[in-house]
Design a protein around this motif. Sequence first.
Motif, PDB file in Angstrom:
ATOM      1  N   THR A 122      -9.894 -21.371   4.819  1.00 22.73           N
ATOM      2  CA  THR A 122      -9.301 -21.129   3.494  1.00 22.73           C
ATOM      3  C   THR A 122      -8.034 -21.968   3.322  1.00 22.73           C
ATOM      4  O   THR A 122      -7.341 -22.272   4.293  1.00 22.73           O
ATOM      5  N   HIS A 123      -7.750 -22.327   2.085  1.00 20.48           N
ATOM      6  CA  HIS A 123      -6.536 -23.067   1.750  1.00 20.48           C
ATOM      7  C   HIS A 123      -6.099 -22.618   0.359  1.00 20.48           C
ATOM      8  O   HIS A 123      -6.794 -22.843  -0.627  1.00 20.48           O
ATOM      9  N   SER A 124      -4.917 -21.956   0.297  1.00 23.76           N
ATOM     10  CA  SER A 124      -4.482 -21.315  -0.946  1.00 23.76           C
ATOM     11  C   SER A 124      -3.271 -22.006  -1.560  1.00 23.76           C
ATOM     12  O   SER A 124      -2.436 -22.571  -0.852  1.00 23.76           O
ATOM     13  N   THR A 125      -3.192 -21.894  -2.885  1.00 22.99           N
ATOM     14  CA  THR A 125      -2.046 -22.389  -3.648  1.00 22.99           C
ATOM     15  C   THR A 125      -1.758 -21.396  -4.770  1.00 22.99           C
ATOM     16  O   THR A 125      -2.687 -20.875  -5.400  1.00 22.99           O
ATOM     17  N   VAL A 126      -0.472 -21.124  -5.003  1.00 21.91           N
ATOM     18  CA  VAL A 126      -0.058 -20.213  -6.073  1.00 21.91           C
ATOM     19  C   VAL A 126       0.845 -20.973  -7.041  1.00 21.91           C
ATOM     20  O   VAL A 126       1.784 -21.649  -6.617  1.00 21.91           O
ATOM     21  N   VAL A 127       0.558 -20.862  -8.328  1.00 17.58           N
ATOM     22  CA  VAL A 127       1.349 -21.534  -9.357  1.00 17.58           C
ATOM     23  C   VAL A 127       1.782 -20.500 -10.391  1.00 17.58           C
ATOM     24  O   VAL A 127       0.958 -19.726 -10.886  1.00 17.58           O
ATOM     25  N   THR A 138      -5.281 -20.126  -6.475  1.00 20.43           N
ATOM     26  CA  THR A 138      -6.461 -20.957  -6.221  1.00 20.43           C
ATOM     27  C   THR A 138      -6.712 -21.005  -4.719  1.00 20.43           C
ATOM     28  O   THR A 138      -5.790 -21.284  -3.948  1.00 20.43           O
ATOM     29  N   VAL A 139      -7.938 -20.704  -4.312  1.00 20.69           N
ATOM     30  CA  VAL A 139      -8.300 -20.708  -2.895  1.00 20.69           C
ATOM     31  C   VAL A 139      -9.530 -21.594  -2.695  1.00 20.69           C
ATOM     32  O   VAL A 139     -10.596 -21.302  -3.244  1.00 20.69           O
ATOM     33  N   HIS A 140      -9.367 -22.665  -1.955  1.00 22.87           N
ATOM     34  CA  HIS A 140     -10.513 -23.471  -1.532  1.00 22.87           C
ATOM     35  C   HIS A 140     -11.018 -22.873  -0.219  1.00 22.87           C
ATOM     36  O   HIS A 140     -10.226 -22.651   0.709  1.00 22.87           O
ATOM     37  N   TYR A 141     -12.303 -22.614  -0.129  1.00 25.51           N
ATOM     38  CA  TYR A 141     -12.804 -21.894   1.043  1.00 25.51           C
ATOM     39  C   TYR A 141     -14.154 -22.431   1.516  1.00 25.51           C
ATOM     40  O   TYR A 141     -14.889 -23.090   0.789  1.00 25.51           O
ATOM     41  N   ARG A 142     -14.452 -22.095   2.749  1.00 29.85           N
ATOM     42  CA  ARG A 142     -15.771 -22.255   3.351  1.00 29.85           C
ATOM     43  C   ARG A 142     -16.103 -20.949   4.071  1.00 29.85           C
ATOM     44  O   ARG A 142     -15.206 -20.258   4.549  1.00 29.85           O
ATOM     45  N   SER A 143     -17.387 -20.630   4.128  1.00 31.35           N
ATOM     46  CA  SER A 143     -17.793 -19.402   4.808  1.00 31.35           C
ATOM     47  C   SER A 143     -19.122 -19.611   5.527  1.00 31.35           C
ATOM     48  O   SER A 143     -19.875 -20.524   5.200  1.00 31.35           O
ATOM     49  N   THR A 168     -11.453  -8.433  -5.813  1.00 31.50           N
ATOM     50  CA  THR A 168     -12.647  -8.626  -4.995  1.00 31.50           C
ATOM     51  C   THR A 168     -13.613  -9.539  -5.730  1.00 31.50           C
ATOM     52  O   THR A 168     -13.910  -9.325  -6.906  1.00 31.50           O
ATOM     53  N   SER A 169     -14.105 -10.566  -5.031  1.00 34.53           N
ATOM     54  CA  SER A 169     -14.980 -11.550  -5.666  1.00 34.53           C
ATOM     55  C   SER A 169     -16.081 -11.964  -4.688  1.00 34.53           C
ATOM     56  O   SER A 169     -15.925 -11.833  -3.473  1.00 34.53           O
ATOM     57  N   HIS A 170     -17.184 -12.458  -5.240  1.00 37.50           N
ATOM     58  CA  HIS A 170     -18.289 -12.943  -4.405  1.00 37.50           C
ATOM     59  C   HIS A 170     -18.031 -14.399  -4.023  1.00 37.50           C
ATOM     60  O   HIS A 170     -17.859 -15.256  -4.882  1.00 37.50           O
ATOM     61  N   PHE A 171     -17.988 -14.661  -2.726  1.00 41.71           N
ATOM     62  CA  PHE A 171     -17.805 -16.012  -2.215  1.00 41.71           C
ATOM     63  C   PHE A 171     -19.149 -16.570  -1.773  1.00 41.71           C
ATOM     64  O   PHE A 171     -19.937 -15.878  -1.128  1.00 41.71           O
ATOM     65  N   SER A 172     -19.412 -17.822  -2.114  1.00 40.73           N
ATOM     66  CA  SER A 172     -20.617 -18.503  -1.631  1.00 40.73           C
ATOM     67  C   SER A 172     -20.268 -19.190  -0.311  1.00 40.73           C
ATOM     68  O   SER A 172     -19.240 -18.902   0.301  1.00 40.73           O
ATOM     69  N   LYS A 174     -19.440 -22.282   0.089  1.00 42.05           N
ATOM     70  CA  LYS A 174     -18.354 -23.223  -0.133  1.00 42.05           C
ATOM     71  C   LYS A 174     -17.992 -23.190  -1.609  1.00 42.05           C
ATOM     72  O   LYS A 174     -18.867 -23.160  -2.468  1.00 42.05           O
ATOM     73  N   GLY A 175     -16.684 -23.175  -1.903  1.00 45.15           N
ATOM     74  CA  GLY A 175     -16.313 -23.149  -3.306  1.00 45.15           C
ATOM     75  C   GLY A 175     -14.823 -22.985  -3.512  1.00 45.15           C
ATOM     76  O   GLY A 175     -14.024 -23.145  -2.587  1.00 45.15           O
ATOM     77  N   VAL A 176     -14.465 -22.629  -4.761  1.00 44.39           N
ATOM     78  CA  VAL A 176     -13.066 -22.442  -5.135  1.00 44.39           C
ATOM     79  C   VAL A 176     -12.938 -21.104  -5.869  1.00 44.39           C
ATOM     80  O   VAL A 176     -13.683 -20.826  -6.817  1.00 44.39           O
TER      81      VAL A 176
END
Length: 232
Positions: A122-127, A138-143, A168-172, A174-176
């Motif tokens: 995961t790689h997160s950024t807050v604006v 925003t979170v770029h992720y892999r699972s 709570t969200s559904h993660f695939s 790879k995604g954002v």
Amino acid sequence: MNAAHATAETRTPSHRFAWLLSFAVTAALVALLMVVRTAQAAPVLPSGPSAPGAALALPDSEELSDEAEGEEEAEEEGDDELEEAWAECEELEEGEEQETCEAEVEEQEEQEALEECTLSETHSTVVVNTSSDTLQVTVHYRSYEPGKVGVDYKLKGGKGALELSRKTSHFSRKGVFHDIRHLSQSQMTKVLAAHQFTVELEAVGAPNFCEGLFDEDLNAHHHGGSDRVWSD
């Protein structure tokens, strides 16, 4: 002749009554027999609130059972493979070769354990945008596999701590992930004074050892205009 005729006339109604009574009894017996046979042939429905509906669908239950059995078989196969790998290491002579073998098996065990956490990177950024009083994460992720992931936000700063509600969200695979929050004036005051913003991600139902593995402590970066950014 008159006497005989009178006798016949008086007997006729009684005979008819007896015949009708016999027919009625026979018909009643036949009807009763049909009711008994129908009751015996009718299917027995389960009692309780769920009885009337078609909630009990055997094919679906069988499919779920097969899926659970498949998962158990896969886990057992994985355990068997690790046991065989350890046994192969033990057969080696003590020394560098055996140590290398054991290290590889330990690494494999750790990898399989991490896969139970669902997330892999995961790689997160807050604006924060002060002109619209919004906060965007925003979170770029892999699972390793798709699944539901809970995302929590916490911050620390000179105006006090703040914890926003979980998303709570559904993660695939790879995604954002994007999440936008509208902040109150008091929340915005705390956010702008925050020197550290923490984004916590954890798959729903993950083992306890996964807790904290994907927490990200982000540092504040001042940018021109109305934006303020937190990133690693």
